[in-house]
Design a protein around this motif. Structure first.
Motif, PDB file in Angstrom:
ATOM      1  N   GLN A   1       0.521  -1.176   0.022  1.00  0.00           N
ATOM      2  CA  GLN A   1      -0.186   0.045   0.065  1.00  0.00           C
ATOM      3  C   GLN A   1       0.892   1.271  -0.078  1.00  0.00           C
ATOM      4  N   MET A   2       2.006   1.017   0.430  1.00  0.00           N
ATOM      5  CA  MET A   2       2.568   2.465   0.442  1.00  0.00           C
ATOM      6  C   MET A   2       3.091   3.106  -0.875  1.00  0.00           C
ATOM      7  N   PRO A   3       3.483   2.286  -1.963  1.00  0.00           N
ATOM      8  CA  PRO A   3       3.384   3.264  -3.226  1.00  0.00           C
ATOM      9  C   PRO A   3       1.928   3.836  -3.572  1.00  0.00           C
ATOM     10  N   ILE A   4       0.862   3.104  -3.009  1.00  0.00           N
ATOM     11  CA  ILE A   4      -0.271   3.874  -3.486  1.00  0.00           C
ATOM     12  C   ILE A   4      -0.662   5.054  -2.552  1.00  0.00           C
ATOM     13  N   PHE A   5      -0.099   4.970  -1.136  1.00  0.00           N
ATOM     14  CA  PHE A   5      -0.088   6.195  -0.516  1.00  0.00           C
ATOM     15  C   PHE A   5       0.418   7.229  -1.201  1.00  0.00           C
ATOM     16  N   ALA A   6       1.695   7.023  -1.676  1.00  0.00           N
ATOM     17  CA  ALA A   6       2.584   7.956  -2.239  1.00  0.00           C
ATOM     18  C   ALA A   6       1.963   8.462  -3.362  1.00  0.00           C
ATOM     19  N   ALA A   7       1.568   7.589  -4.180  1.00  0.00           N
ATOM     20  CA  ALA A   7       0.891   7.983  -5.480  1.00  0.00           C
ATOM     21  C   ALA A   7      -0.363   9.111  -5.446  1.00  0.00           C
ATOM     22  N   LEU A   8      -1.338   8.682  -4.352  1.00  0.00           N
ATOM     23  CA  LEU A   8      -2.481   9.418  -4.160  1.00  0.00           C
ATOM     24  C   LEU A   8      -1.980  10.890  -3.580  1.00  0.00           C
ATOM     25  N   TYR A   9      -1.100  10.750  -2.460  1.00  0.00           N
ATOM     26  CA  TYR A   9      -0.605  12.088  -1.788  1.00  0.00           C
ATOM     27  C   TYR A   9      -0.145  12.851  -2.977  1.00  0.00           C
TER      28      TYR A   9
END
Length: 309
Positions: free
Chosen positions: A144-152
């Motif tokens: 999920q960390m890349p998804i957090f970074a992408a959304l942020y």
């Protein structure tokens, strides 16, 4: 185990916050660039624009994207929670033995005894096939960390997303409403996870289970509302995962009891190295010396008496 899990979540969220705050750079004119923006934020913007073409709103696009991601992770998360629950049930069965070892640990005085107690603790886990980490895995959070970074980055640096208003909430600004909703959902998930465990274990883990909701609250307060939507929907999925495990817990408890019918015990005294005994002096030598000393003293006393006469 719960403490380990909370510390793991705390470490990953802290790492995520550092990455999100420093991986996207901007030029003097304010144009963003960098690995996170070029390879994560731009694709996320394209995906959300495509979904928004069907939903009519970037807010609903974030919700749809979150549901897709969480549905993909659901089997993995349930399997991880099942593994963690099995370790909890095993821990409950060996709890009396661990309590005795902990008493010996407090009473240990010599380095040998302290080392033996530590070895006994590890042996109890090993002999009964119990994981020291409690079956906790970091893979779902790492995914999920890349998804957090992408959304942020996508929400912060995309004018369309950052200025979008969804249900009266501006997606590019922090929202107390979404922060509180995220906190409540993860707090509910913590409460649900306490339903199937014994009362004595609830007292030990209850306070630790508050760490995750509090960290989620602090993080969402300082993040764009779009990321708050992701956490809120993710919290609902976490509640669903916990309910699934609670339904299976009686069966898990039965299987663990059958597996650990013969609990292997470890004796601390058997692990303390034996000290070599010092050879004792023969008693005859001691008894021989005493009479000889008495005879010598009697002879000297007799000589002194004759001299006086």
């Amino acid at each position: 185990m719960k403490k380990t899990k909370s510390l793991t979540v705390f470490g990953l969220i802290t790492t995520m916050a550092i990455l999100l705050s420093g991986c996207v750079r901007t030029t003097k004119s304010g144009k963003p660039y960098g690995f996170v923006y070029d390879y994560l934020a731009k694709p996320a913007q394209a995906v959300m624009e495509w979904i928004a073409g069907f939903t009519g709103s970037y807010g609903w696009a974030i919700i749809v994207l979150t549901v897709i991601v969480r549905m993909f992770l659901l089997p993995m998360m349930v399997r991880q929670m099942k593994s963690s629950t099995i370790q909890q049930e095993k821990m409950q069965l060996i709890r009396p033995q661990l309590n005795e070892i902990q008493k010996r640990q407090k009473a240990a005085k010599t380095p040998e005894e302290q080392a033996a107690v530590s070895q006994a603790m590890m042996s109890v886990y090993k002999e009964n096939n119990i994981s020291m980490t409690g079956g906790i895995g970091c893979l779902p959070l790492l995914i999920q960390m890349p998804i957090f970074a992408a959304l942020y980055a996508a929400i912060r640096y995309s004018p369309e997303l950052s200025h979008e208003v969804f249900m009266g909430i501006k997606l590019g600004q922090a929202s107390w409403i979404l922060a509180v909703l995220s906190f409540v959902t993860y707090l509910l998930q913590s409460y649900l996870s306490l339903l199937g465990i014994p009362k004595d274990q609830k007292k030990q883990t209850g306070a630790m289970l508050l760490m995750s909701p509090i960290m989620i609250l602090l993080f969402t307060i300082n993040s764009p509302a779009g990321l708050g939507i992701y956490f809120f929907i993710g919290g609902l999925f976490a509640c669903l995962q916990t309910l699934i495990i609670n339904l299976y817990r009686p069966r898990i408890r039965k299987d663990v009891a059958a597996e650990m019918k013969d609990i292997k015990t470890v004796n601390v005294d058997d692990l303390i190295p034996k000290q070599p005994e010092t050879p004792a002096q023969p008693d005859e030598a001691k008894t021989d010396k005493r009479p000889s000393n008495n005879r010598n003293s009697q002879r000297n006393a007799g000589k002194q008496n004759r001299n006086h006469k």
